[in-house]
Design an enzyme around this catalytic site. Sequence first.
Site, short mmCIF file in Angstrom:
data_model
loop_
_atom_site.label_atom_id
_atom_site.label_comp_id
_atom_site.label_asym_id
_atom_site.label_seq_id
_atom_site.Cartn_x
_atom_site.Cartn_y
_atom_site.Cartn_z
CG ASP A 387 -2.02 0.76 1.23
OD1 ASP A 387 -2.24 1.55 -0.10
OD2 ASP A 387 -2.58 1.33 2.11
CD GLU A 390 -0.25 5.46 -4.21
OE1 GLU A 390 -1.12 4.45 -4.18
OE2 GLU A 390 0.08 5.52 -2.99
CG ASP A 458 -8.24 4.53 0.00
OD1 ASP A 458 -8.00 3.41 -0.12
OD2 ASP A 458 -7.65 5.31 0.50
#
Length: 754
Positions: A387, A390, A458
């Site tokens: 997670d 990015e 999300d």
Amino acid sequence: METEVLGNIERTEQQGNALVITTNEATAKVYVYNEAIIRVNVTKFPGKPDTSFAVIQQPTGALNYSENNDEIIISTKTLKLRINKSPLRFNFYTADDKALSEDDSRFGVNWQNERVVNYRKLYPDEKFIGLGEKTGNLDRRGTHYVNWNTDASRHTIYTDPLYKTFPFFIGLHSTLTYGLFFDNTHKSYFDFGATTDDEMSWFGADGGDMNYYFFGAQGVAKIIEDYTWLTGRMDMPPLWSLGYQQCRYSYMSAEEVLKIASKFRKNNIPADVIYCDIDYMDNYKIFTWNKTAFANPKDMIDQLKEMDFKVVAIVDPGIKVEPGYKQYDEGVEKNYFATYSNGDKYIASVWPGRCYFPDFFNDEVKEWWGASFTALTEPGVEGFWNDMNEPAAWGQNIPLNVKFGDKYIGEVRNVYGMEMTRATYNGTRKILGNKRPFVLTRAAYCGTQRYSAVWTGDNTATDEHMLYGQRLINSLGLVGMSFSGVDIGGYTGNPTPELMIRWNSLGPYIPMYRNHAEIGTAMREPWEWGKQNEKIIKKDIEQRYKLLPYIYSGFYQSTQTGLPLSRTLAIEHTLDENVFNVMYQNQFMFGDSLLIAPVESTKRIADVYLPEGEWYRFAGDKKYKGAKAHKVPAPLDDLPVFVKAGAIIPMQHVVQSTNDAGDGVLELHVWNGKSANEFVYYEDDGATYDHERGIYHKRVITFNPAKKTVSLSVAEGDFTSRFTLLKLILHGFDKVTPVKKAIAYTNDEIVIGY
């Protein structure tokens, strides 16, 4: 700012397997990868290394070309590239001279400082599909997108960019198909006629080369096959990862995790996976365990194993700045972290507070990261959730003078998550030996399918997010990501009971079936919605487990051809305008035979379009004509799902987990149709890599209406099927016994008449 346009050819020469073309502005190289794939690379720096994070193949096609005063023509059995000399332009045609895609004659390839752009002709009827995780409609015509991997928390159905970069699209016009992969990891842009008065499409990037691969195969499925040949395909996932997955940010203690797992078993609701989100860690430090709430992780995981649960644990890239913390000390000593341009270590805040960020572009760092997973594998974790890669940092904008080794973030941000995931996959595969790890990532780039599943980040508990989330899944399938999922129920906000039921009813037909929600929201487990609703949710989870033989075989197909499990109808019905209609664009095929029509939680009647052919309602076998729209019942306990005539769907009886041996009965469901059909059935142990050395079970199942038989070929491979009995169940047949008596399931050819 000046615009510099690619000008006239000055010289041409063949260098090995490349045609090298020089102009005053740049050097262009053309490679034939195979008869349907041609690469064009236009660069101002011809001496730099030619590398790719995505591409795993080398050019193997013959470079056959002819030349006249006006153009150079490169020809293969499938493609013809006409290279205009003055000025240099690249125009692609079929082998029989039908235009596929052409440079705009005025602008072609051009530069504004470091930014490089390619303008291309836009055809009147041209449609565009692809780009992976992008909002908007199935047809991208008239839209503009940016690729810049972003922590898009609380995004809307219009937000762009999101978490992933897949600069690959498929163009459709004049009954023709083509594909284009712009392999450039800088911040990039795609405009499908949105800003050019429908005159041109264009794509480009803030830096790097104009470097693209052109695909000329006819048919969307064939283009996907060629694209995944170029960038790689997924391997068979662990079977347990295809079961129901229960997740939450966070289950706050080992006691709570065990309580949740125990209730699944007590309520006889099938499940395979439970997640540990960030609160299992010691103050959010990666590769640690909370010394109080998760004091004995091995004991917790041992108890979960006794209940046939696997554990997936989250990892983020940020390493807390804390002397004495193992990963911090090792990384500082060996200079493994990102720096500013002057060499100072870059610090940004995420969950643990002030953090350093590993340089995943350094092979030694990848090895170090992968070896660190022993902190999770030794207690028994087998799934690894990547997670915040990015990479995310509070405040988002990591300065552009931050470097990972010799690479500035502007060049590699879009591929950082993939390289972290590569390190996770390679490290955990090495540690686990012959056991398959399950790896999940939020950020990705082309080629990530070789290492990991993905989910769409999300989302929010609304009907519009449920519907657009399915479009994201379908679009991810177009770019090679077959193993993908959403947060069922919505990560943020609280779904109504009706939305939770409706979304969960999609779950059996989503490649990764995961229920997840953020901290502070209502609990989402199946029993939290009242007894009657629990029954409906349980029924749909059971449907997933019944379909696992079909689903696992579908993933085998993905490993062989790249064809995704969840498929936009545009793959098979490219020329049918109705599949692009916004009323029907959310519909999809799940495997070869099932058509799913997502429906809002507030509706009980659905408008469904069925493509050509004949179809049956999965529940009840009502028959429908294709090539037309229908209004169909859509009660909360029966999502509109349809089966193609002639379909062959292998199923099993309900089990409580994929580790449950079941009763040994393989059911072959066949729906009547006018045409013969085949299905490739596949099994292996679902846990190891033994299938790579021939220990698998594969056979072709054939429905032949002319001979009135259903037959199974001699089994291939050395794996002993988990099934011992075979039962044929017929749907839509007149004057025949619908359920045939169970017979022995053997490796020999089996022929059943009806």
